[in-house]
Design an enzyme around this catalytic site. Structure first.
Site, PDB file in Angstrom:
ATOM      1  N   SER A 284      52.812  84.171 131.851  1.00  0.00           N
ATOM      2  CA  SER A 284      51.450  83.891 131.429  1.00  0.00           C
ATOM      3  C   SER A 284      50.825  82.863 132.366  1.00  0.00           C
ATOM      4  O   SER A 284      51.403  81.817 132.652  1.00  0.00           O
ATOM      5  CB  SER A 284      51.448  83.349 129.996  1.00  0.00           C
ATOM      6  OG  SER A 284      50.143  83.036 129.585  1.00  0.00           O
ATOM      7  N   GLY A 285      49.641  83.194 132.896  1.00  0.00           N
ATOM      8  CA  GLY A 285      48.963  82.314 133.828  1.00  0.00           C
ATOM      9  C   GLY A 285      49.248  82.610 135.281  1.00  0.00           C
ATOM     10  O   GLY A 285      48.808  81.869 136.168  1.00  0.00           O
ATOM     11  N   THR A 289      45.808  89.566 135.129  1.00  0.00           N
ATOM     12  CA  THR A 289      44.537  90.216 134.785  1.00  0.00           C
ATOM     13  C   THR A 289      43.635  90.330 136.001  1.00  0.00           C
ATOM     14  O   THR A 289      43.029  91.390 136.244  1.00  0.00           O
ATOM     15  CB  THR A 289      43.838  89.424 133.673  1.00  0.00           C
ATOM     16  OG1 THR A 289      44.688  89.380 132.517  1.00  0.00           O
ATOM     17  CG2 THR A 289      42.522  90.083 133.290  1.00  0.00           C
ATOM     18  N   ASN A 331      47.280  79.118 130.168  1.00  0.00           N
ATOM     19  CA  ASN A 331      46.449  80.122 130.848  1.00  0.00           C
ATOM     20  C   ASN A 331      45.085  80.148 130.189  1.00  0.00           C
ATOM     21  O   ASN A 331      44.980  80.246 128.958  1.00  0.00           O
ATOM     22  CB  ASN A 331      47.111  81.502 130.761  1.00  0.00           C
ATOM     23  CG  ASN A 331      46.379  82.549 131.573  1.00  0.00           C
ATOM     24  OD1 ASN A 331      45.431  82.235 132.284  1.00  0.00           O
ATOM     25  ND2 ASN A 331      46.816  83.789 131.472  1.00  0.00           N
ATOM     26  N   SER A 334      44.396  84.371 129.006  1.00  0.00           N
ATOM     27  CA  SER A 334      45.651  85.046 128.692  1.00  0.00           C
ATOM     28  C   SER A 334      45.389  86.328 127.900  1.00  0.00           C
ATOM     29  O   SER A 334      44.594  86.336 126.949  1.00  0.00           O
ATOM     30  CB  SER A 334      46.561  84.112 127.893  1.00  0.00           C
ATOM     31  OG  SER A 334      47.767  84.770 127.540  1.00  0.00           O
ATOM     32  N   SER A 335      46.060  87.400 128.289  1.00  0.00           N
ATOM     33  CA  SER A 335      45.910  88.672 127.580  1.00  0.00           C
ATOM     34  C   SER A 335      46.671  88.607 126.260  1.00  0.00           C
ATOM     35  O   SER A 335      47.846  88.242 126.224  1.00  0.00           O
ATOM     36  CB  SER A 335      46.447  89.833 128.427  1.00  0.00           C
ATOM     37  OG  SER A 335      45.706  89.978 129.608  1.00  0.00           O
ATOM     38  N   GLY A 556      52.076  88.110 129.580  1.00  0.00           N
ATOM     39  CA  GLY A 556      53.218  87.543 130.283  1.00  0.00           C
ATOM     40  C   GLY A 556      54.194  86.859 129.349  1.00  0.00           C
ATOM     41  O   GLY A 556      53.936  86.628 128.161  1.00  0.00           O
ATOM     42  N   GLU A 558      56.193  84.158 127.399  1.00  0.00           N
ATOM     43  CA  GLU A 558      55.703  82.920 126.800  1.00  0.00           C
ATOM     44  C   GLU A 558      56.854  82.125 126.212  1.00  0.00           C
ATOM     45  O   GLU A 558      57.783  82.693 125.613  1.00  0.00           O
ATOM     46  CB  GLU A 558      54.668  83.208 125.705  1.00  0.00           C
ATOM     47  CG  GLU A 558      53.348  83.746 126.224  1.00  0.00           C
ATOM     48  CD  GLU A 558      52.312  83.891 125.129  1.00  0.00           C
ATOM     49  OE1 GLU A 558      52.675  83.700 123.958  1.00  0.00           O
ATOM     50  OE2 GLU A 558      51.147  84.189 125.444  1.00  0.00           O
TER      51      GLU A 558
END
Length: 1187
Positions: A284-285, A289, A331, A334-335, A556, A558
């Site tokens: 994540s981050g 994306t 992030n 973040s998705s 991502g 986590e």
């Protein structure tokens, strides 16, 4: 007697043996630099590894083997057909034969493990490093040394003492390090290479140094064999845009880039006709994306340039980000869902449609510190118009409980109001109507107001009551239901007991859970509805699609201080994605080498299959145990934790902790989970009262959500049936998430994968800072070093014997149709001098090292281009011949048609000219007659008046009467005779003039005919537009000519009628002339000298009038001639010539009038003198008579 099959088998084995002997004995002298040495192969020769069946056929058996292996090829489907049923423990379905092969390979691996000494399970020092480090120590070269803090530093060996070495580190310090902690460093010339494979030594510090060196020079992309490593710069980098897109499209740039991966996928789809997938993974981050959007932009440019359907595909990212992304502590974007965008391409390579698949989990009701909910909530509160805010009763984001929990309402350098306008524009592009947009915003506002509904606990009866405030009325109004029904659905449940229905009051916590479940249900269904509406638009061209390219952007990995059920689902999805990565780049790669008999040393890697078994295995997997515990009404989070510890402790990836916690060793690291809320989140109960509430709403979206769920319900079989809770397809949240994930992986298995690994350089999201340990940990977790080793020592390019022979057999000088595909393939390799150590021959395929197939492809391209050039010239010659034949025919046809049209136009024009000439002649004839009539009448009237005066005159002496009468009679006779003679002469002159005019007209007509015959050829070339212009000009010329003719006629009339015109007093002049003529006789008898003088004066007056008449006629002829000349010459600009002619005519007209006035004065003077003379004569005669 040998069978044919054994003969074929023997020839195949002999061919393989001969190739290996040539490789060992006849090595050419000009070989490229050797790759780093590797240990002696533990694999056996193909002839000894596996005996070929006695019924082996070189053609049929290889065909069948290739068909069986096609599912394991890089570009094919590894058992991922759409009609396969998902298994309980794995999304991959294999044929029985493949399973047997895998079992044999596992047995062989186990034998190898027992017979060989065990090595480190994670990072093994390669054999060449052990051999070369002594050389580095001896030569005192640059090395990597491990510092006491565990980090690697670059240094120079100063000296050695036993097992220790003195190292001069790059910062100037001196370090004493054991030789075991030294690794060889690459030369400076290899710093910052584009592909890690190009490094001489593939150790962790060398790879990390190369990536870090490139990152600090703003080169964020690095190639690692088949993978692109993308470092998140946390700022804008000047490596995107149309300029770079064009460079990668035209192969002008070979630097690693997302554009290069997208271009490879596009070319693979167009060349091989196989679906492609671009898998973007990372923590994540790490920038997944943004990387996905960059890849979509490049594909949109290739598929149409950003207009039409490709523009709509790009705009979907704005909508999905707003409704599916949120800010976390690591992030800013973040998705919160997994997104697979499948872009469809036509056979011509143009985008014709797309489809979006999602794998989501909702995070609406709970936020950790420093987090935000989905972006769309904050964007709506900040950017909505005043009218929309009034309709939705919107407040600021800080006033909603679902938004202020994380104590973070804004993101640095992000304008939520501007982002909202971007979302509105994206809605318009993807054709979401204004009404649907407002309905979606109503559901968002309803979710926010539901979060503000509060409850009071009744201490005596232990149940919850809703506080009637603004939140309750606003939520009910937005949903379209009454406040009473909403209160009832949130605070009570109806339970069916036989035929009776019992209402049960909910406790305070149950009411909160019911409220939150309703909010999550509305938002989750709203997101699904948006995706469905977008798919309706984008999938319109799916029927015309040939193949597709899929882009996977998933949440991502986590790991927070407190990790709950949401992190468990996300990390499970990342484990499955990592397994897909290992399967394609590590497992299947090496398995194919083993199955094909390729001389290969197996590379060990850390497999995460144990972690996946921990989640998926039945009946004692984590998801199965979670579902089992969720089915017990009295189960708690603590009982769940105890059950997990009881059944999952034997798994090496699971570790039970104190209380309700447990830890799992993921591929990216160990994560500690807290089971608080696991059961409730996994159940996600949806009560029948809630569905009935939504079904009764007047707004159509809640009604639609409830209808969709009710249409999917089956009969309840769980213990929740007694409580009125429906079980959707008998699946919990975890099971549904697993099914969505399996479906996603099954689709990825049916496509050729391309991997992009995103790396986060630091946790603080600061540009230009690299945390070495963090980067190295991410490189280790994704198995990057193992992939690089396999890629460098392996054979990335492979083709079956049939495919290779079919593609390159035409390059051979002889016809090889009678030979088998393997013989043709070997002949091609020998023809183009492919070095034996650059390829290997498998049982069904040929394996090539990197770059070896390029020479064959270039030669094939040259031959094909030459063939196409010959065909092009031949077809061009044929097309030219056909064109010239058609051109001649068209010219002949056009000449006939234009000739006929010209002849018809000429006949029509001749008729019109004859009619015009006849009309002009008749007009002139009538004008002459009329003129003669007027003159004769005037003369008769004048003579009659004169006679009347004479008759009325009375004379006294009768003796003189006869004499006077005789004199008068003589005078009258003479004057009448002269007048008649003058009239006759005038009439004759006029008649002669008209005849001359008629003769001139006829002559002009003849001239017109002659000129027309001369211009006939020119008229054939005149186009229709010229004819229209000339017709319009002719009309203007005719009008001007008529006006000139009218002016000339008026002038001629004035001259001809000058004795009659009252304006010029010509009547007095003619009277004086008549009297003079009458007195001339008398004077002539009495005084010849005076008679001669009077005659001279008369002749002078008549000469002046004649000169004026001649000047008028001459001017008329000149101007008529010039007008006709302008009309006949057909000038390009006739109006300028006509304007000049008009000015000249006006000047001549003024001059002529002046001369006419002068003539008038002179005639008046002459007439006065004549009258005086007549008067004197009359007076003399009168006196004489009196005497």
């Amino acid at each position: 007697m040998l069978s044919p099959a054994s003969i074929v088998r023997s020839s195949l084995e002999a061919l393989l043996d001969s190739l290996q002997r040539e490789d060992a004995e006849d090595k050419p002298k000009d070989l490229p630099p050797a790759l780093p040495a590797r240990p002696t192969s533990k694999a056996r020769r193909p002839s000894a590894r596996r005996s070929i069946p006695s019924n082996f056929d070189a053609d049929n058996s290889i065909d069948s083997a290739s068909r069986k292996a096609k599912g394991r090829s890089r570009g094919g489907s590894f058992g991922g057909k759409k009609d396969m049923e998902l298994l309980g423990e794995s999304p991959y379905v294999m044929p029985a034969e493949d399973k047997e092969c895998e079992k044999k390979l596992e047995k062989m691996d186990r034998v190898k493990v027992t017979s060989e000494p065990s090595s480190s399970p994670k990072f093994v020092r390669e054999s060449e490093w052990d051999d070369n480090i002594a050389y580095f120590i001896k030569k005192k070269l640059r090395v990597w040394c491990r510092m006491p803090n565990g980090q690697w530093e670059l240094g120079q060996i100063l000296s050695t003492s036993g097992e220790n070495a003195t190292i001069l580190v790059s910062d100037g310090a001196v370090s004493y390090t054991p030789c075991a902690d030294l690794l060889p460093a690459n030369p400076e010339i290899l710093e910052g290479v584009d592909d890690i494979i190009q490094l001489s030594y593939l150790n962790e510090p060398s790879v990390l140094h190369n990536i870090q060196h490139r990152f600090l020079q703003n080169m964020i992309y690095t190639k690692a064999g088949p993978i692109i490593i993308a470092m998140n710069p946390f700022r804008g980098v000047q490596c995107y845009g149309n300029k770079f897109i064009t460079a990668y499209k035209k192969k002008l740039c070979e630097k690693p880039h997302v554009y290069a991966i997208a271009d490879d996928a596009y070319n693979g789809m167009m060349r091989d006709g196989v679906n492609q997938s671009i898998i973007i993974s990372g923590e994540s981050g790490s920038g997944k994306t943004e990387t996905a959007k960059i890849a979509m932009q490049y594909l949109a440019h290739l598929g149409g340039g950003g207009r039409g359907i490709e523009g709509q595909v790009l705009q979907t990212s704005s909508v999905l980000e707003a409704f599916g992304n949120a800010k976390t502590s690591r992030n800013h974007n973040s998705s919160r869902f997994g997104k697979l965008i499948e872009i469809y391409f036509s056979d011509m390579g143009k985008i014709c449609g797309a489809q979006i698949q999602t794998c989501k989990e909702s995070r609406v009701v709970q936020l950790a510190h420093g987090e935000r909910s989905y972006h769309i909530f904050y964007q709506l509160c900040a950017g909505a118009s005043s009218d929309l805010k009034d309709r939705l009763n919107l407040k600021t984001a800080s006033e909603y409980n679902y938004l202020n929990q994380g104590d973070c309402l804004a993101i640095d350098d992000v304008d939520d109001a501007q982002k909202f306008q971007t979302v509105m524009e994206a809605f318009d592009v993807v054709r979401i109507s204004k009404e649907d947009q407002e309905n979606a915003f109503e559901m968002l506002a309803a979710v926010l107001w539901l979060g503000n509904i509060s409850f009071e606990e009744n201490d005596h009866e232990n149940y919850a009551e809703v506080v009637a405030d603004e939140a309750l009325s606003s939520a009910a109004g937005l949903l379209g239901c009454s406040t009473e029904n909403l209160i009832s659905a949130l605070t009570s449940h109806r339970i069916q007991a036989g035929k009776d229905s019992v209402t049960k009051k909910l406790t305070y916590q149950q009411a909160i859970d019911t409220r939150d479940a309703l909010a999550k249900f509305i938002y989750a269904n709203l997101f699904d509805w948006l995706v469905k509406e977008i798919n309706k638009l984008l999938s319109m061209g799916k029927l015309h699609a040939g193949k597709s390219i899929s882009i996977l952007d998933i949440y991502g990995f986590e790991s927070f201080k407190k990790n709950s059920f949401e992190q468990l689902c996300i990390n499970y999805a990342n484990e499955r994605l990592q397994q897909h990565f290992n399967r394609h780049l590590l497992k299947l790669e090496q398995e194919e080498y083993e199955l094909e008999g390729v001389d290969w040393t197996k590379v060990d890697f850390e497999d995460n299959q144990d972690c996946l078994n921990l989640f998926e295995k039945k009946p004692i997997g984590l998801i199965s145990l979670l579902d089992e515990e969720s089915n017990f009404p009295k189960a708690t989070d603590l009982t769940l934790a105890n059950k997990l510890k009881q059944y999952l402790n034997p798994n090496p990836c699971f570790k039970g902790e104190r209380g309700g916690a447990f830890s799992i060793r993921h591929y990216a690291g160990e994560v500690l989970y807290d089971t608080s809320g696991f059961l409730e989140k996994n159940r996600d109960p949806l009560h029948s009262d809630t569905l009935q509430l939504l079904s009764s709403c007047s707004c159509w979206l809640p009604h639609l959500f409830a209808s969709n769920i009710l249409g999917q319900f089956r009969k309840p079989v769980s213990p929740f049936q007694q409580m009125g809770v429906f079980d959707l397809k008998k699946q919990s949240v975890g099971t549904k998430f697993k099914a969505q994930l399996f479906k996603l992986m099954q689709w990825l298995e049916s496509s050729a994968p391309h991997f992009i690994r995103c790396i986060k350089p630091n946790d603080k999201q600061i540009p230009g800072i690299c945390e070495k340990n963090l980067i190295l940990e991410q490189l280790r977790c994704c198995g990057l070093l193992e992939v690089v080793r396999i890629s460098r020592s392996g054979y990335p390019t492979r083709m079956t014997h049939q495919e290779f022979a079919m593609r390159y057999s035409f390059l051979l000088p002889k016809d090889n149709k009678a030979q088998d595909p393997l013989s043709i393939s070997v002949a091609v390799l020998q023809q183009f001098d492919i070095l034996p150590n650059m390829y290997q021959v498998g049982f069904t395929k040929l394996f090539f090292r990197t770059g070896q197939i390029v020479a064959l492809e270039n030669k094939r391209k040259q031959v094909l281009q030459g063939t196409i050039e010959v065909q092009k010239l031949f077809r061009a010659r044929q097309a030219h011949n056909r064109f010239h034949i058609l051109k001649k025919g068209m010219i002949a046809l056009q000449s006939f048609i234009r000739g006929e049209n010209t002849r018809r136009e000429y006949e029509l024009l001749m008729k019109l000219k004859e009619q015009a000439a006849h009309k002009i002649f008749e007009d002139h004839h009538r004008a002459i007659i009329k003129l003669q009539t007027v003159i004769r009448r005037w003369l008769a009237q004048r003579h009659f008046t004169y006679l009347q005066r004479l008759k009325n005159t009375k004379h006294k002496p009768e003796s003189k009467t006869s004499e006077i009468e005789e004199v008068l009679q003589d005078m009258v006779q003479n004057s009448v005779l002269r007048k008649l003679q003058m009239r006759v002469s005038e009439a004759e002159s006029i008649l002669e003039q008209k005849e001359h005019e008629n003769a001139g007209l006829r002559e002009q007509l003849q001239n017109y005919e002659k000129r027309w015959s001369e211009y006939e050829a020119k008229m054939k070339l005149m186009e229709e537009m010229w004819q229209k212009q000339m017709e319009a000009l002719q009309v203007s010329l005719d009008e001007l000519k008529k006006s000139l003719a009218a002016d000339n006629t008026a002038g001629e009339t004035l001259l001809n009628q000058s004795p009659l015109a009252p304006d010029y007093d010509h009547e007095d002049i003619l009277n004086s002339r008549a009297q003079t003529c009458g007195g001339n006789t008398e004077v002539k008898v009495s005084n010849p000298g005076r008679d001669f003088e009077a005659g001279k004066e008369n002749s002078e007056g008549s000469n002046m009038v004649g000169f004026l008449l001649m000047d008028l006629e001459h001017g008329k002829q000149n101007f008529d001639g010039e007008v006709k000349a302008i009309a006949e010459l057909r000038l390009r600009h006739p109006y300028e010539a006509l304007r000049k002619l008009k000015l000249r005519f006006n000047t001549w007209k003024r001059d002529y009038k002046a001369r006419l006035r002068e003539t008038k004065v002179k005639l008046q003077k002459l007439g006065y003198s004549e009258m005086e003379k007549c008067h004197q004569k009359w007076c003399g005669m009168k006196n004489k008579i009196k005497d």
